[in-house]
Design an enzyme around this catalytic site. Structure first.
Site, PDB file in Angstrom:
ATOM      1  N   ASP A  33      83.197  70.604  52.005  1.00  0.00           N
ATOM      2  CA  ASP A  33      84.170  69.706  52.639  1.00  0.00           C
ATOM      3  C   ASP A  33      85.257  70.547  53.321  1.00  0.00           C
ATOM      4  O   ASP A  33      85.735  71.539  52.767  1.00  0.00           O
ATOM      5  CB  ASP A  33      84.787  68.766  51.589  1.00  0.00           C
ATOM      6  CG  ASP A  33      85.487  67.580  52.221  1.00  0.00           C
ATOM      7  OD1 ASP A  33      84.999  66.449  52.066  1.00  0.00           O
ATOM      8  OD2 ASP A  33      86.531  67.779  52.893  1.00  0.00           O
ATOM      9  N   ILE A  34      85.650  70.138  54.514  1.00  0.00           N
ATOM     10  CA  ILE A  34      86.641  70.890  55.291  1.00  0.00           C
ATOM     11  C   ILE A  34      88.037  70.795  54.659  1.00  0.00           C
ATOM     12  O   ILE A  34      88.888  71.646  54.891  1.00  0.00           O
ATOM     13  CB  ILE A  34      86.652  70.368  56.754  1.00  0.00           C
ATOM     14  CG1 ILE A  34      87.177  71.421  57.712  1.00  0.00           C
ATOM     15  CG2 ILE A  34      87.415  69.055  56.886  1.00  0.00           C
ATOM     16  CD1 ILE A  34      86.908  71.089  59.176  1.00  0.00           C
ATOM     17  N   ASN A  90      82.180  56.869  48.743  1.00  0.00           N
ATOM     18  CA  ASN A  90      83.146  55.871  49.207  1.00  0.00           C
ATOM     19  C   ASN A  90      82.441  54.964  50.211  1.00  0.00           C
ATOM     20  O   ASN A  90      81.774  55.444  51.124  1.00  0.00           O
ATOM     21  CB  ASN A  90      84.345  56.562  49.871  1.00  0.00           C
ATOM     22  CG  ASN A  90      85.166  57.378  48.882  1.00  0.00           C
ATOM     23  OD1 ASN A  90      85.338  56.970  47.736  1.00  0.00           O
ATOM     24  ND2 ASN A  90      85.653  58.526  49.313  1.00  0.00           N
ATOM     25  N   GLY A  96      88.223  54.128  51.127  1.00  0.00           N
ATOM     26  CA  GLY A  96      88.526  55.492  51.554  1.00  0.00           C
ATOM     27  C   GLY A  96      87.452  56.146  52.401  1.00  0.00           C
ATOM     28  O   GLY A  96      87.541  57.346  52.677  1.00  0.00           O
ATOM     29  N   GLN A  97      86.423  55.382  52.811  1.00  0.00           N
ATOM     30  CA  GLN A  97      85.405  55.999  53.671  1.00  0.00           C
ATOM     31  C   GLN A  97      85.993  56.232  55.058  1.00  0.00           C
ATOM     32  O   GLN A  97      86.492  55.291  55.691  1.00  0.00           O
ATOM     33  CB  GLN A  97      84.146  55.124  53.777  1.00  0.00           C
ATOM     34  CG  GLN A  97      83.030  55.835  54.550  1.00  0.00           C
ATOM     35  CD  GLN A  97      81.713  55.056  54.596  1.00  0.00           C
ATOM     36  OE1 GLN A  97      81.631  53.916  54.130  1.00  0.00           O
ATOM     37  NE2 GLN A  97      80.699  55.677  55.151  1.00  0.00           N
ATOM     38  N   SER A  98      85.957  57.467  55.508  1.00  0.00           N
ATOM     39  CA  SER A  98      86.510  57.803  56.823  1.00  0.00           C
ATOM     40  C   SER A  98      85.437  58.299  57.787  1.00  0.00           C
ATOM     41  O   SER A  98      85.651  58.290  58.992  1.00  0.00           O
ATOM     42  CB  SER A  98      87.623  58.847  56.686  1.00  0.00           C
ATOM     43  OG  SER A  98      87.117  60.032  56.106  1.00  0.00           O
ATOM     44  N   HIS A 103      77.557  59.809  52.660  1.00  0.00           N
ATOM     45  CA  HIS A 103      77.680  61.134  52.054  1.00  0.00           C
ATOM     46  C   HIS A 103      78.058  60.989  50.594  1.00  0.00           C
ATOM     47  O   HIS A 103      78.820  60.098  50.223  1.00  0.00           O
ATOM     48  CB  HIS A 103      78.714  61.990  52.796  1.00  0.00           C
ATOM     49  CG  HIS A 103      80.014  61.297  53.070  1.00  0.00           C
ATOM     50  ND1 HIS A 103      80.171  60.386  54.102  1.00  0.00           N
ATOM     51  CD2 HIS A 103      81.216  61.351  52.440  1.00  0.00           C
ATOM     52  CE1 HIS A 103      81.411  59.928  54.097  1.00  0.00           C
ATOM     53  NE2 HIS A 103      82.061  60.492  53.089  1.00  0.00           N
TER      54      HIS A 103
HETATM   55  P1  5GP Z   1      85.170  59.962  53.127  1.00  0.00           P
HETATM   56  O1  5GP Z   1      86.667  59.839  53.286  1.00  0.00           O
HETATM   57  O2  5GP Z   1      84.455  59.280  54.281  1.00  0.00           O
HETATM   58  O3  5GP Z   1      84.628  59.537  51.800  1.00  0.00           O
HETATM   59  O4  5GP Z   1      84.833  61.505  53.200  1.00  0.00           O
HETATM   60  C1  5GP Z   1      84.740  62.197  54.400  1.00  0.00           C
HETATM   61  C2  5GP Z   1      84.949  63.646  54.067  1.00  0.00           C
HETATM   62  O5  5GP Z   1      84.492  64.419  55.162  1.00  0.00           O
HETATM   63  C3  5GP Z   1      86.411  64.026  53.826  1.00  0.00           C
HETATM   64  O6  5GP Z   1      86.531  64.570  52.520  1.00  0.00           O
HETATM   65  C4  5GP Z   1      86.693  65.045  54.926  1.00  0.00           C
HETATM   66  O7  5GP Z   1      87.529  66.096  54.483  1.00  0.00           O
HETATM   67  C5  5GP Z   1      85.329  65.532  55.311  1.00  0.00           C
HETATM   68  N1  5GP Z   1      85.180  65.942  56.695  1.00  0.00           N
HETATM   69  C6  5GP Z   1      85.589  65.237  57.793  1.00  0.00           C
HETATM   70  N2  5GP Z   1      85.274  65.911  58.910  1.00  0.00           N
HETATM   71  C7  5GP Z   1      84.635  67.055  58.509  1.00  0.00           C
HETATM   72  C8  5GP Z   1      84.073  68.146  59.232  1.00  0.00           C
HETATM   73  O8  5GP Z   1      84.072  68.229  60.461  1.00  0.00           O
HETATM   74  N3  5GP Z   1      83.523  69.146  58.488  1.00  0.00           N
HETATM   75  C9  5GP Z   1      83.497  69.110  57.116  1.00  0.00           C
HETATM   76  N4  5GP Z   1      82.919  70.147  56.488  1.00  0.00           N
HETATM   77  N5  5GP Z   1      84.006  68.079  56.415  1.00  0.00           N
HETATM   78  C10 5GP Z   1      84.579  67.068  57.106  1.00  0.00           C
END
Ligand code: 5GP
Ligand code: ZN
Length: 117
Positions: A33-34, A90, A96-98, A103
């Site tokens: 994760d970034i 999520n 919290g899904q972004s 994933h």
């Molecule tokens: P969500 O909020 O959808 O459950 O999780 C999305 C995750 O993707 C977040 O933890 C965010 O830090 C990670 N993320 C978003 N963009 C990128 C990216 O370009 N590269 C990586 N490695 N992680 C990303």
């Protein structure tokens, strides 16, 4: 749908955006994760575009199981199998899904509180 334009995780699968991959096979890719929320924070995704758990259908059942097995493998490779780790999916903006490409978060390496916030 195999891939979706403008999906950041489809671009990672295609190698169009760099990511630190920790595992990959024919169906899944795992990468760091970034913006890590724990010492171990990886994301396990399918190569094909499925927007969320809510969008997964009966034909995705084996794929969903595979993602969880890959999550366990990644956690073990990261040395988290004995101490414990958390897998999180999520689903929907309210949870919290972004990124709308399904994933599984794999979090470990620190004490994780319950219930989550
Ligand atoms: P969500 O909020 O959808 O459950 O999780 C999305 C995750 O993707 C977040 O933890 C965010 O830090 C990670 N993320 C978003 N963009 C990128 C990216 O370009 N590269 C990586 N490695 N992680 C990303
Ligand atoms: Zn996608």
């Amino acid at each position: 749908m195999a891939t979706q334009e403008n999906c950041i995780f489809c671009k990672i699968v295609a190698g169009e955006i760099p990511a630190t991959k920790v595992y990959e096979d024919e169906q899944a890719v795992a990468f760091r994760d970034i913006n890590p929320q724990a010492p171990t924070h990886a994301l396990v995704i399918p190569r094909t575009h499925v927007a969320s758990l809510d969008d997964a259908g009966e034909s995705d059942e084996a794929l969903l199981g595979h993602l969880l097995r890959v999550a366990a493998r990644v956690a073990a490779d990261e040395g988290q199998a004995e101490t414990g780790y958390r897998t999180v999916i999520n689903t929907g903006a309210g949870a919290g899904q972004s990124v709308f490409h399904i994933h599984v978060h794999v979090l470990g390496g620190r004490r994780l509180a319950w219930p989550p916030g």
